[in-house]
Write an enzyme that holds these catalytic residues in place. Structure first.
Site, PDB file in Angstrom:
ATOM      1  N   CYS A  10       1.587 -44.152  41.879  1.00 29.19           N
ATOM      2  CA  CYS A  10       0.955 -44.469  40.595  1.00 29.19           C
ATOM      3  C   CYS A  10       0.233 -43.241  40.041  1.00 29.19           C
ATOM      4  CB  CYS A  10      -0.036 -45.617  40.791  1.00 29.19           C
ATOM      5  SG  CYS A  10      -1.051 -45.967  39.340  1.00 29.19           S
ATOM      6  N   GLY A  11       0.575 -42.855  38.824  1.00 27.15           N
ATOM      7  CA  GLY A  11      -0.053 -41.702  38.198  1.00 27.15           C
ATOM      8  C   GLY A  11      -1.547 -41.873  37.999  1.00 27.15           C
TER       9      GLY A  11
END
Length: 114
Positions: A11-12
């Protein structure tokens, strides 16, 4: 200050939040990859209570089948049970420090508890 991040490396937003924590002087950081080390139902209740969130507010709908399973309209206990069984249903990242707990979306929310 001690900090724990419940992290998903894919997840960024989670990666950006982790970077903020790593770059903040004086933070003693623990990283929990919650997909490998899932939350217990009790831990979820504690985190949501400390963050002032209902489980529904931390329910990840995007990229999961949570909505199809009816979790969007389920009871608090049913949502937490589903999250404990499948941690992908928990929105990320969640950070806990001595100053509180936040669901860090966007990532700069973490600064409130540093």
């Amino acid at each position: 200050m001690k900090a724990i991040i419940w992290h998903n490396p894919a997840c960024g937003t989670s990666r950006k939040t982790l970077a903020i924590l790593q770059e903040t002087p004086g933070v003693e950081l623990s990283v929990v990859e919650y997909l490998k080390n899932p939350y217990s139902a009790d831990k979820l209740r504690q985190l949501f209570g400390d963050a002032g969130l209902a489980a529904r507010e931390a329910l990840r709908l995007r990229g999961t089948d949570a909505e199809e399973r009816g979790l969007k309209d389920a009871s608090e206990d049913d949502i937490i049970a589903a999250m404990a069984a499948n941690p992908a249903y928990v929105e990320r990242p969640i950070v806990e420090t001595d100053k509180g707990v936040r669901l860090c979306r966007p990532q700069d929310v973490v600064r409130e508890i540093l």
